[in-house]
Design an enzyme around this catalytic site. Structure first.
Site, PDB file in Angstrom:
ATOM      1  CG  MET A   1     -50.398  44.715  40.147  1.00  0.00           C
ATOM      2  SD  MET A   1     -49.910  44.677  41.875  1.00  0.00           S
ATOM      3  CE  MET A   1     -48.174  44.290  41.725  1.00  0.00           C
ATOM      4  CB  CYS A   2     -50.215  51.117  38.399  1.00  0.00           C
ATOM      5  SG  CYS A   2     -50.614  50.592  36.730  1.00  0.00           S
ATOM      6  N   GLY A   3     -47.809  51.701  40.363  1.00  0.00           N
ATOM      7  CA  GLY A   3     -47.344  52.442  41.528  1.00  0.00           C
ATOM      8  C   GLY A   3     -47.365  53.936  41.262  1.00  0.00           C
ATOM      9  NE  ARG A  30     -47.893  49.356  45.071  1.00  0.00           N
ATOM     10  CZ  ARG A  30     -49.155  48.938  45.232  1.00  0.00           C
ATOM     11  NH1 ARG A  30     -49.971  48.855  44.206  1.00  0.00           N
ATOM     12  NH2 ARG A  30     -49.597  48.620  46.418  1.00  0.00           N
TER      13      ARG A  30
END
Lengths: 350, 249
Positions: A1-3, A30
């Site tokens: 994840m992460c944006g 995210r």
């Protein structure tokens, strides 16, 4: 994840931080509220010839005087101030962000340190490895990193990010997986000119750290992303590889692809893989790197993390998803998915 | 509520948005129009309801129509990652492109994409009894198309492109179902481990024809031009392509 969301205005025009805050918050799915941050290039026009050192202090009693002693020993502090922040109800303030506008003293540069930038890197390494409760996390000229443990809107409001203006912005919404979330571990990571935001994980981290530390870099932020900033500094600034070739060292073509290339390309990529085998990054990742004249995005070779690019007039965007770009710019000239392992670059026109 | 419901989705989180769609479906609304969609994930997830059409204007977020069974969704814009994820039945028609992993683990129904799809389209599509999922892509697919595919039909037309797949590992790990590619020579398909490429025969063309006709109807393409092209088929290289790879007997 992460944006990830990033934008460059290739004409050099400034944008304030209001739009990127909204865009980053669109990707809250995210993140998990344990880290968010922004990088802005063009942040400090009044001090643009000084290194802007952003420091996290645990407290001001012990570590601040130690850091300032090191800075004064190596150069001149033109201006020093606490970074203005504004209480947010949910954001727990565990660090005190401070900034210095600093110039290393040329007469002190000697003994293996041949230039100003190496001197600043040495100062960062010294502070981050010897002074308890202090972390220099931003060190470029006219660049500022603003990050904390919190959701994107909270972190933006904590620093009043809309009050800053710049021609490049990076935003990152973090979902820490392998290590805990903390202020220093939030993205972007920065070293001098170079800032990095990253979605994914670098499974080759152990190999990469052993390699980069053999060149004198020190990894201190308890997460895999900082090694990317140091690798790009080594390959780009020190070894002077063009940025697209540096990416090809980090995410190289497969051997069967190299086998099917023409003779000169084949020799180039064989040499690159041989020389930089320990810099090769494995694992799923999408990364955007900024420096003072460009943003560049690339993913791992088998595309295990998303990346979308788009253009509207002078502006170029690189993001994890299309929707946050549309929040900043509802109508786009073009939107596309860059190929795995291929850098997509937006450069200032100068 | 009447036959039709129009929702301005601007700034609405996907949870209340999905609640509105569900309550509309439950009260007999036949058509739901969502305007100003921008990044809302999970739209129409798990919605089980026949005879309802959903129109999406904008850019929906990931996992659109996951677990859905029954509705027909038209998207006027690009979809993000994994639209049609584990979809069970119904139709998803995307008037644009998608991100990675479209039709991920899809187990029934049909997905049509007018333009391009990202990496790993149709990853782990499966089939069971009367359930046979179908994905038709008008433009181009990227690497690892139909990765670990276990069943169903995947068609890539490559309309207006040099080749239907820009990438490697087509059908990597495939052990069921079939991938059909238009206008590409078998030797030019970079097939993945466990996949083999054969020419599509008349029987195959009869299998994919109804879905190609649907595609042409949705997106105004010329069915004759599409059907009169050559197709290759990518299938598992044997009944148990990985018998000696992951287990030792």
């Amino acid at each position: 994840m992460c944006g990830i969301i990033s934008v460059i205005d290739r004409s050099g025009s400034s944008m304030d931080g209001g739009a990127i805050k909204k865009a980053l918050a669109q990707m809250n799915e995210r993140g998990n509220g344990e880290g968010a941050g922004y990088a802005v290039y063009g942040a400090y026009p009044d001090y643009k010839d000084y290194y802007a050192l952003h420091v996290f202090y645990d407290n001001l009693a012990e570590s601040k005087s130690a850091v300032e002693a090191i800075l004064e020993q190596w150069g001149h502090i033109e201006h020093s101030e606490e970074i203005p922040t504004y209480e947010q109800s949910r954001l727990k303030r565990t660090q005190i962000p401070w900034r210095y506008f600093f110039r290393p003293d040329a007469s002190l540069i000697s003994g293996g340190i041949s230039n100003e930038k190496d001197a600043v890197i040495r100062i960062i390494n010294t502070v981050n490895t010897t002074v308890n409760g202090a972390l220099i996390f931003s060190s470029g000229k006219d660049v500022g990193i603003f990050k904390a443990s919190g959701w994107p809107e909270e972190v933006a409001d904590f620093y009043r990010i809309e009050d800053y203006e710049g021609y490049i912005w990076l935003g990152h919404n973090r979902y820490p997986t392998n290590t805990g979330g903390w202020w220093g571990g939030a993205h972007p990571f920065n070293l001098l000119d170079c800032s990095v935001v990253h979605n994914g994980e670098i499974t080759s981290y152990g190999t990469n750290v052993r390699y980069i530390e053999s060149f004198g870099y020190k990894c201190t932020m308890l997460t895999d992303t900082e090694v990317v900033a140091y690798l790009l500094d080594l390959l780009g600034r020190k070894h002077e590889l063009p940025v697209d070739l540096a990416v090809k060292a980090l995410a190289p073509p497969f051997w069967d692809e190299i086998d099917s290339m023409g003779i000169s390309k084949k020799e180039l990529y064989t040499a690159l893989r041989m020389a930089y085998g320990s810099a090769l990054m494995n694992g799923p990742f999408a990364i955007v790197v900024a420096n003072s004249d460009s943003i560049m995005g690339f993913t791992d070779r088998i595309k295990l993390r998303p990346m979308v690019a788009a253009e509207y007039g002078d502006r170029m965007y690189i993001s994890s998803e299309e929707a946050p770009i549309r929040i900043m710019e509802p109508v786009l000239d073009s939107v596309w998915m860059p190929s795995a392992g291929e850098p997509v670059i937006g450069r200032l026109r100068r | 509520m009447g036959e039709e419901l129009v929702i301005d989705a601007d700034g609405i989180h996907y949870t209340p948005l999905n609640k509105m769609i569900r309550s509309a479906a439950a009260s007999g609304v036949k058509k739901v129009i969502l305007n100003n969609v921008c990044g809302q994930r999970f739209i129409a997830n798990g919605l089980k309801c026949d005879g309802i059409d959903i129109e999406i204007h904008g850019v929906p977020g990931g996992d659109l129509s996951m677990f859905m069974n029954g509705p027909e969704i038209n998207v006027y814009g690009n979809a993000d990652h994994a639209p049609g994820n584990t979809m069970d039945g119904g139709r998803l028609i995307i008037h644009g492109s998608t991100g990675d992993a479209v039709a991920h683990s899809m187990r029934g129904g049909e997905v049509y994409v007018r333009d391009d799809v990202g990496y790993r389209a149709g990853i782990h599509m499966k089939a069971y009894m009367e359930k046979k999922p179908v994905l038709v892509v008008g433009g181009q697919a990227r690497s690892f198309l139909g990765e670990y595919m276990a069943g169903g039909i995947l068609v890539v037309l490559g309309l207006g492109k040099d080749c239907p797949v820009d990438g490697r590992g087509v059908g990597s790990g495939i052990h069921g179902g079939a991938i059909y590619l238009r206008n590409v020579a078998p030797e030019d398909v970079k097939a993945g481990i466990g996949a083999k490429v054969v020419a599509a025969d008349e029987e195959d063309m009869a299998v994919i024809k109804p879905f190609i006709l649907n595609f042409c109807g949705f997106f105004d393409a010329d069915p004759e031009e599409v059907m009169n092209s050559s197709f290759v088929k990518i299938i598992p290289s044997s009944a148990r392509p990985f018998a000696n790879k992951y287990c030792w007997e």
